[in-house]
Design an enzyme around this catalytic site. Structure first.
Site, PDB file in Angstrom:
ATOM      1  N   THR A   1      62.159  47.440 -10.284  1.00  0.00           N
ATOM      2  CA  THR A   1      62.374  47.989 -11.630  1.00  0.00           C
ATOM      3  C   THR A   1      61.012  48.183 -12.284  1.00  0.00           C
ATOM      4  OG1 THR A   1      64.567  47.009 -12.023  1.00  0.00           O
ATOM      5  CG2 THR A   1      63.260  47.448 -13.940  1.00  0.00           C
TER       6      THR A   1
ATOM      7  N   ASP B   1      63.193  52.507 -16.152  1.00  0.00           N
ATOM      8  CA  ASP B   1      63.657  53.509 -15.204  1.00  0.00           C
ATOM      9  C   ASP B   1      65.159  53.299 -14.972  1.00  0.00           C
ATOM     10  OD1 ASP B   1      63.087  51.043 -13.660  1.00  0.00           O
ATOM     11  OD2 ASP B   1      63.737  52.267 -11.970  1.00  0.00           O
TER      12      ASP B   1
ATOM     13  N   ARG C   1      66.746  53.356 -11.628  1.00  0.00           N
ATOM     14  CA  ARG C   1      67.094  53.152 -10.211  1.00  0.00           C
ATOM     15  C   ARG C   1      67.493  51.704  -9.980  1.00  0.00           C
ATOM     16  NH1 ARG C   1      63.029  54.870  -5.452  1.00  0.00           N
ATOM     17  NH2 ARG C   1      63.958  56.897  -5.952  1.00  0.00           N
TER      18      ARG C   1
ATOM     19  N   LYS D   1      69.401  49.990 -17.861  1.00  0.00           N
ATOM     20  CA  LYS D   1      68.701  48.703 -17.882  1.00  0.00           C
ATOM     21  C   LYS D   1      68.322  48.257 -19.290  1.00  0.00           C
ATOM     22  CE  LYS D   1      66.805  49.732 -13.327  1.00  0.00           C
ATOM     23  NZ  LYS D   1      65.611  49.830 -12.472  1.00  0.00           N
TER      24      LYS D   1
ATOM     25  N   GLY E   1      65.057  42.506 -12.471  1.00  0.00           N
ATOM     26  CA  GLY E   1      65.526  41.413 -11.633  1.00  0.00           C
ATOM     27  C   GLY E   1      66.909  41.708 -11.097  1.00  0.00           C
TER      28      GLY E   1
ATOM     29  N   SER F   1      58.715  45.390 -10.536  1.00  0.00           N
ATOM     30  CA  SER F   1      57.896  45.692  -9.363  1.00  0.00           C
ATOM     31  C   SER F   1      56.915  46.833  -9.621  1.00  0.00           C
ATOM     32  CB  SER F   1      58.805  46.049  -8.183  1.00  0.00           C
ATOM     33  OG  SER F   1      59.651  47.135  -8.521  1.00  0.00           O
TER      34      SER F   1
ATOM     35  N   ASP G   1      56.053  53.192  -7.269  1.00  0.00           N
ATOM     36  CA  ASP G   1      56.790  52.019  -6.821  1.00  0.00           C
ATOM     37  C   ASP G   1      58.102  52.470  -6.195  1.00  0.00           C
ATOM     38  OD1 ASP G   1      57.738  49.331  -6.542  1.00  0.00           O
ATOM     39  OD2 ASP G   1      58.926  49.644  -8.358  1.00  0.00           O
TER      40      ASP G   1
ATOM     41  N   SER H   1      61.404  51.661  -8.056  1.00  0.00           N
ATOM     42  CA  SER H   1      61.667  52.331  -9.338  1.00  0.00           C
ATOM     43  C   SER H   1      61.849  53.822  -9.087  1.00  0.00           C
ATOM     44  CB  SER H   1      60.508  52.099 -10.314  1.00  0.00           C
ATOM     45  OG  SER H   1      60.231  50.726 -10.454  1.00  0.00           O
TER      46      SER H   1
END
Length: 274
Positions: free
Chosen positions: A30, A46, A48, A62, A76, A158, A195, A198
């Site tokens: 994330t 984001d 995803r 999120k 998480g 991340s 990343d 994400s």
């Protein structure tokens, strides 16, 4: 009994003693950010959702509502973030009704850190808490073990390294609302492009003093699927048939086909099912 069950701990020990490797935790990904501006605060994320190397959802949400002027961005484990924020939302509402005062962001932070510290990191919720209250705009971050940070701009997940690179280089004091929104959007896009955990779109929530929070769902959509440059449908006969063999089916038990009709009478209504 309420609370967490640690029965799998015994299962993992049994597997290890039997020569089997213990199951590994699934990594998640994330990018979430928060930024204060002159008169309010912005959080973004984001969209995803991943389970290891599988993209489970391309457009998940999120950003979680706690109260009309307080929101959280979660990184998480998706279920942990969802359930923890729902629990905190109801607890904070009961606290506000009990005290007769509007909820404060620092109250939510205290409730969260006490709850997460109690479970010693087994609740995988990493949150950026933001909102406006009678003391002004507030921005905090909290980790799964209960540790917290405060700042003018924060990022977790991340993709936080890529996002922090944008925030560190472009943040400045006394940002306007639009400048803060564009900065957060650019930071999230840095996580999306750099990343693997994400991706997809940018969600954003803006909280201003004396105004209700405004959620901007899919504020940016940098991953819109475009039409393919050519068709990959091949005409019949494109692939050559090298050999063909037909084998008859023998010794098959014959069977009959029956049609059953049921008439159901209910007062003046009649239905026929075949």
């Amino acid at each position: 009994m309420p609370g967490f069950s640690f029965d799998n701990f015994q299962r993992n020990n049994f597997l290890a003693q039997s020569g089997y490797p213990a199951p590994k935790a699934t990594s998640t990904g994330t990018t979430i950010v928060g930024c204060r501006f002159d008169g309010g605060v912005v959080i973004a994320a984001d969209t995803r959702a991943t389970g290891g190397d599988i993209v489970a959802d391309k457009n998940c949400e999120k950003l979680h509502r706690i109260s009309p002027t307080i929101w959280c961005a979660g990184a998480g484990t998706a279920a942990d973030c969802e359930m923890v924020t729902q629990l905190m939302s109801s607890t904070l509402e009961l606290h506000a009704l009990s005290t007769g005062r509007k909820p404060r962001v620092v109250t939510l932070l205290t409730l969260l850190k006490q709850h997460l510290f109690k479970y010693q990191g087994h609740i995988g919720a990493y949150l950026i808490v933001a909102g406006v209250d009678p003391t002004g705009p507030r921005l905090f971050s909290i980790h799964a073990h209960g540790s917290t940070d405060v700042g003018y701009y924060l990022t977790l997940g991340s993709g936080s390294m890529a996002a922090m690179a944008v925030l560190e280089s472009k943040w400045q004091e006394k940002l306007t609302k639009q400048e803060a929104m564009e900065l957060c959007a650019e930071a999230i896009e840095a996580g999306i492009w750099n990343d693997l955990g994400s991706g997809s779109n940018v969600d954003m929530c803006v909280m201003e003093v004396d105004k209700p929070a405004v959620l901007h769902r899919n504020y940016r959509t940098p991953n819109v699927r475009v039409e393919k440059e050519q068709s990959y449908k091949f005409a019949k006969g494109t692939t050559a048939v090298l050999a063909e063999k037909v084998k008859p089916i023998v010794n098959v038990v014959p069977f009959d086909i029956f049609e059953e009709t049921t008439i159901i009478k209910d007062d003046d209504k009649m239905e026929v099912d075949g």
